[in-house]
Design an enzyme around this catalytic site. Structure first.
Site, PDB file in Angstrom:
ATOM      1  N   ILE A  93      40.798  38.522  36.590  1.00 12.38           N
ATOM      2  CA  ILE A  93      40.946  37.268  35.686  1.00 12.38           C
ATOM      3  C   ILE A  93      40.454  36.015  36.352  1.00 12.38           C
ATOM      4  O   ILE A  93      40.988  35.662  37.566  1.00 12.38           O
ATOM      5  CB  ILE A  93      42.110  37.136  35.178  1.00 12.38           C
ATOM      6  CG1 ILE A  93      42.544  38.429  34.098  1.00 12.38           C
ATOM      7  CG2 ILE A  93      42.294  35.726  34.217  1.00 12.38           C
ATOM      8  CD1 ILE A  93      44.063  38.512  33.686  1.00 12.38           C
ATOM      9  N   CYS A  94      39.353  35.336  35.814  1.00 13.39           N
ATOM     10  CA  CYS A  94      39.310  34.016  36.590  1.00 13.39           C
ATOM     11  C   CYS A  94      39.736  32.925  35.693  1.00 13.39           C
ATOM     12  O   CYS A  94      39.119  32.640  34.413  1.00 13.39           O
ATOM     13  CB  CYS A  94      37.713  33.966  36.547  1.00 13.39           C
ATOM     14  SG  CYS A  94      37.046  32.318  37.255  1.00 13.39           S
ATOM     15  N   VAL A  95      40.726  32.137  36.012  1.00 10.86           N
ATOM     16  CA  VAL A  95      41.130  31.002  35.427  1.00 10.86           C
ATOM     17  C   VAL A  95      41.514  30.147  36.304  1.00 10.86           C
ATOM     18  O   VAL A  95      42.180  30.378  37.455  1.00 10.86           O
ATOM     19  CB  VAL A  95      42.292  31.610  34.547  1.00 10.86           C
ATOM     20  CG1 VAL A  95      43.512  32.046  35.149  1.00 10.86           C
ATOM     21  CG2 VAL A  95      42.797  30.313  33.703  1.00 10.86           C
TER      22      VAL A  95
END
Length: 199
Positions: A93-95
């Site tokens: 996940i890229c956040v």
């Protein structure tokens, strides 16, 4: 043999306390899976938000804490396959909350899971990990929606549970039918016995 660095054990009670707080005051659509044997095994089931291609699905999410935590941000991972601009094919996940905006002093598991859930509602295709999903989202949203919905149906909707429930219902109905037939037969036999006694 080189021993791998371990997470500071003093963090364990803080993690446990935060997880218990989320369980007592749950985030809407986020269900913590508490592992009493290992508090560093941080997982949750996130319900697909309404009016998104993920609606109806349940997505297992895991936080992986590095040995340097909390100085270094945890990694977010979806164990359930999902078609999303900010989630790689491996589930990473890229956040920003887990990247440049990470605050080693003011952090909370609740906030992390809230941000991940919000990411399902509002993706950020500008910083895509899944380039195909990001491109479709920007150029052909309807096609993106269909593709994401399809993968949700295949991987995130618990069809087995529904099928099992359906089978159980059939079994229950069959048992009820058999019971009714048996009761009818017994009634007939009793009536016959009463009739014979009268004779």
């Amino acid at each position: 043999m080189i021993q791998e660095p371990q997470i500071n054990p003093q963090i364990a009670p803080i993690i446990a306390k935060q997880l218990q707080m989320i369980i007592k005051q749950p985030i809407d659509g986020v269900h913590i899976i508490f592992n009493e044997q290992d508090v560093f095994d941080i997982q949750a089931d996130i319900e697909g938000p309404v009016d998104t291609p993920f609606q109806g699905g349940v997505f297992r999410c895991k936080l992986i804490l590095p040995p340097q935590f909390p100085q270094m941000a945890p990694k977010g991972l979806f164990n359930t396959k999902i078609f999303h601009p900010n989630v790689s094919e491996k589930g990473e996940i890229c956040v920003n909350t887990l990247k440049k905006d990470w605050n080693p002093i003011q952090w909370s598991l609740k906030h992390i899971f809230e941000v991940i859930k919000c990411l399902l509602i509002v993706p950020f295709p500008e910083s895509s990990l899944n380039e195909e999903a990001g491109k479709l989202f920007m150029e052909n949203y309807d096609e993106y929606f269909k593709r994401a919905k399809l993968l949700t149906t295949i991987y995130a909707v618990k069809q087995e549970a529904n099928i099992l429930k359906g089978n159980n219902q059939v079994v229950i109905e069959e048992v009820d039918k058999k019971n009714k037939v048996t009761q009818t037969q017994q009634k007939k036999e009793n009536d016959q016995k009463k009739w014979l006694k009268r004779i």
